[in-house]
Design an enzyme around this catalytic site. Structure first.
Site, short mmCIF file in Angstrom:
data_model
loop_
_atom_site.label_atom_id
_atom_site.label_comp_id
_atom_site.label_asym_id
_atom_site.label_seq_id
_atom_site.Cartn_x
_atom_site.Cartn_y
_atom_site.Cartn_z
N HIS A 1 5.10 -9.22 -8.33
CA HIS A 1 3.58 -9.38 -7.63
C HIS A 1 3.58 -10.84 -7.09
O HIS A 1 3.28 -11.20 -5.98
CB HIS A 1 2.68 -8.93 -8.61
N TYR B 1 2.93 -12.89 -3.05
CA TYR B 1 2.03 -13.98 -2.66
C TYR B 1 2.94 -15.08 -2.03
O TYR B 1 2.68 -16.06 -1.30
CB TYR B 1 1.21 -14.48 -3.92
N HIS C 1 -0.26 0.50 2.63
CA HIS C 1 -0.81 -0.82 2.31
C HIS C 1 0.23 -1.88 2.48
O HIS C 1 -0.09 -3.16 2.98
CB HIS C 1 -1.08 -0.70 0.68
N PHE C 2 1.44 -1.89 2.26
CA PHE C 2 2.31 -2.85 2.22
C PHE C 2 2.68 -3.28 3.59
O PHE C 2 3.29 -4.16 4.05
CB PHE C 2 3.35 -3.18 1.08
N HIS C 3 2.63 -2.16 4.56
CA HIS C 3 3.03 -2.38 5.86
C HIS C 3 1.68 -2.93 6.73
O HIS C 3 1.92 -3.71 7.70
CB HIS C 3 3.01 -1.02 6.64
N ARG D 1 5.73 8.71 -1.61
CA ARG D 1 6.37 7.60 -0.84
C ARG D 1 7.85 7.87 -1.46
O ARG D 1 8.26 8.53 -2.18
CB ARG D 1 5.75 6.26 -1.37
N ARG D 2 8.80 7.17 -0.60
CA ARG D 2 10.34 6.92 -1.01
C ARG D 2 10.97 8.16 -1.17
O ARG D 2 11.77 8.45 -2.01
CB ARG D 2 10.47 6.41 -2.50
#
Ligand code: HAS
Length: 550
Positions: free
Chosen positions: A224, A228, A375-377, A440-441
């Site tokens: 995590h 950041y 989300h992470f894209h 996913r994956r």
């Protein structure tokens, strides 16, 4: 604080930063191609040639973009930012930087060769019980240790500046680079521990089994703050660079420092929000880390507030009226502003999605679906990466003694707009399919039957369209990078460093009190992790022999 806008980054320091950028943009080329292949495979209309596996390509994509592009870009940018605002690196500091660069490059090559040989198709999270060749783990260790050398150069420069300027707040960009470096060092202890104590001995055959719960927990202790570590350099651009680019002032130096300190405190003891669906961790500890996760949202809300204040204040000083009149006054023709701004806009739904993920019950709906990939894209692959591109548009010519021409500026805006369109299709479709339960994956062929897959086909096609547009945008970015590094006309491009608004409060020195901040960071980590780790080790599943880490 007044900055000398005309100071240029020293040529030698510029070479060190550029070396990092060459690797970062090579990673963009390779990772982007892997991404294109993936969306095509997922659409069900394309098969990988020459026996190349889906997970092999997915590992290339994740490792090369998520770990290599980001770490090299961030370290290059931070070294340049520190050199510009705290002064030219000393010979010793620069040597540390070069050692770091070569260690990271060697590690990247080792990991890359293993992935290409299909000996490390373990994705960027390399969760046990997936096992990679030992050289892959050694390579990743080199990357981490190399980044510590780069970080040491930043810490040494900061310490030198403080010695020479007692009782003064450090330059904002240097302070921010330092916080991100400290957070990175504290976080990487977790991944170094799982790699060196668990995965490497297991991969070398020295031990037979691995305590999977412990290894995943150590990974997310790191994972995590890793996100950041990607975000904070983008925030450096948003807080410090963008105000100067648009001709405004930084809303508040203290608020910016406060938000960075909050990231240091709260970004590490929250890894369980990636493990909410996992057994072996008591619900009470998960609940605690969910609360801490909501605390780490606060510095992002502060950032949004500060940015709105900067933009609105600037617009009104130019005569804007009405609630959103200020929008019209912003310099839309300037890629150094527009491209990161697209990233900021994307970060609003991205952050909202993060809050959904973190909300324990809602996590049950989205966890391990392609929603998370969506989300992470939006976060790292739009908000962060577009800001990195926006930074490159002035930093690369600044370092190579060239200029961003009007033609390149136009192309850069096209690149940003294409990215926005491509990502709207791709990430939008990922979010929607995720809500329908698409995993996913996994590749098309692993969906467990055509009937089940049929429901998701329109979304897979939308992802493929979006992914192809994104690939075009990557080609444009690479073209602009090569132009700015080698071909653009010689000249002088500004390194924009904003100044604080005249009426802002004086920055208190407490922000530089590292005993205090590191003390609280350590206390929070110990509080959030000690008992869960004891639990995971003492109650390791049957079959683990002797020392329960294995
Ligand atoms: Fe996340 C999963 C929760 C932020 C990246 N995240 C991931 C993964 C990645 C990732 C890579 O709680 C997948 C890991 C894997 O492989 O499994 N995430 C959050 C939360 C936040 C958050 C609460 N994530 C990020 C950032 C990332 C990132 C940043 C990369 C850079 N995330 C999660 C959770 C999971 C997760 C769970 C696990 C899911 C699962 O089940 O596996 C927060 O930090 C977000 C706060 C952000 C905001 C937005 C503030 C908005 C700003 C923009 C202002 C705009 C302006 C322009 C001024 C509150 C600052 C205005 C202009 C106009 C015109 C309007």
């Amino acid at each position: 604080m007044k900055q000398n806008q005309n100071t240029k980054v020293d040529r030698q320091d510029g070479k060190l930063a550029m070396a990092h950028f060459y690797v970062a943009f090579t990673a963009l080329a390779i990772g982007g191609l892997a991404g294109l292949l993936q969306v095509l495979v997922r659409s069900g209309k394309f098969q990988l040639p020459a026996g190349i596996g889906y997970y092999q390509i997915l590992t290339v994509h994740g490792v090369v973009l998520g770990l290599v592009l980001t770490t090299f870009f961030i370290m290059g940018f931070q070294l340049a930012a520190v050199s510009k605002t705290a002064g030219t690196l000393t010979k010793k500091q620069r040597t540390m930087g070069w050692i770091g660069f070569w260690l990271m490059t060697a590690g990247t090559m080792m990991a890359a060769v293993m992935i290409l040989l299909n000996e490390a198709s373990v994705l960027y999270t390399f969760y046990a019980p997936l096992q990679a060749h030992a050289i892959y783990y050694i390579g990743l260790t080199f990357v981490v240790v190399g980044s510590w050398f780069d970080g040491a150069a930043i810490i040494m420069k900061y310490a030198e500046w403080r010695r020479n300027n007692p009782r003064q707040p450090s330059p904002l960009l240097t302070f921010m680079s330092l916080v991100n470096t400290i957070m990175w060092i504290v976080a990487t202890i977790g991944v170094a521990a799982t790699v060196l104590i668990q995965l490497l001995p297991w991969s070398l055959g020295l031990v037979e089994t691995v305590n999977v719960g412990v290894s995943r927990t150590l990974f997310w202790y790191f994972g995590h703050p890793l996100v950041y570590f990607w975000l904070l350099p983008a925030y450096m651009g948003w807080y410090v660079v963008i105000p100067r680019v648009i001709g405004a002032k930084i809303f508040s130096d203290s608020l910016a420092r406060m938000s960075f300190i909050l990231f240091l405190l709260f970004s590490i003891p929250v890894g369980f929000h990636h493990q909410l669906m996992e057994p072996g961790i008591d619900a009470a500890w998960k609940f605690l880390q969910v609360i801490l996760t909501f605390l780490v949202v606060i510095p992002s809300l502060m950032t949004a507030f500060s940015l709105f204040a900067t933009f609105e204040g600037f617009g009104r000083s130019k005569g804007a009226t009405g609630l959103f009149g200020w929008l019209k006054k912003l310099p839309w023709g300037d890629a150094r502003f527009t491209v990161p701004f697209i990233g900021m806009v994307a970060f609003i739904p991205a952050g909202a999605g993060g809050i959904v993920n973190a909300s324990h019950q809602m996590n049950q709906v989205v966890h391990n679906t392609i929603w998370v990939t969506g989300h992470f894209h939006l976060t790292v692959a739009t908000a962060v990466v577009l800001t990195f591109f926006g930074i490159s548009y002035w930093l690369v010519p600044h370092l190579t003694g060239r200029v961003l021409t009007k033609a390149m500026n136009r192309l850069a805006i096209t690149q940003g707009v294409l990215w926005a369109i491509g990502m709207t299709f791709m990430s939008g479709a990922m979010h929607a399919a995720g809500l329908l339960g698409a995993p996913r994956r996994s590749s098309f062929s692993e969906y467990g039957g055509a009937a089940q897959a049929a429901e998701w086909i329109p979304y897979q096609v939308a992802q493929a369209i979006g992914g192809s547009i994104l690939f075009l945008a990557i080609i444009l970015m690479l073209y602009i990078f090569v132009n700015l590094a080698f071909m653009a006309p010689k000249g002088s491009e500004e390194f924009p460093v904003g100044e604080t608004a005249e009426n802002a409060e004086k920055t208190p020195l407490v922000f530089e009190n590292w005993k205090l901040w590191l003390g609280i960071t350590a206390a929070l980590i110990l509080f959030a992790y000690t008992i869960p780790f004891i639990d995971l080790i003492q109650n390791a599943p049957p079959g683990s022999k002797g020392y329960k880490l294995w």
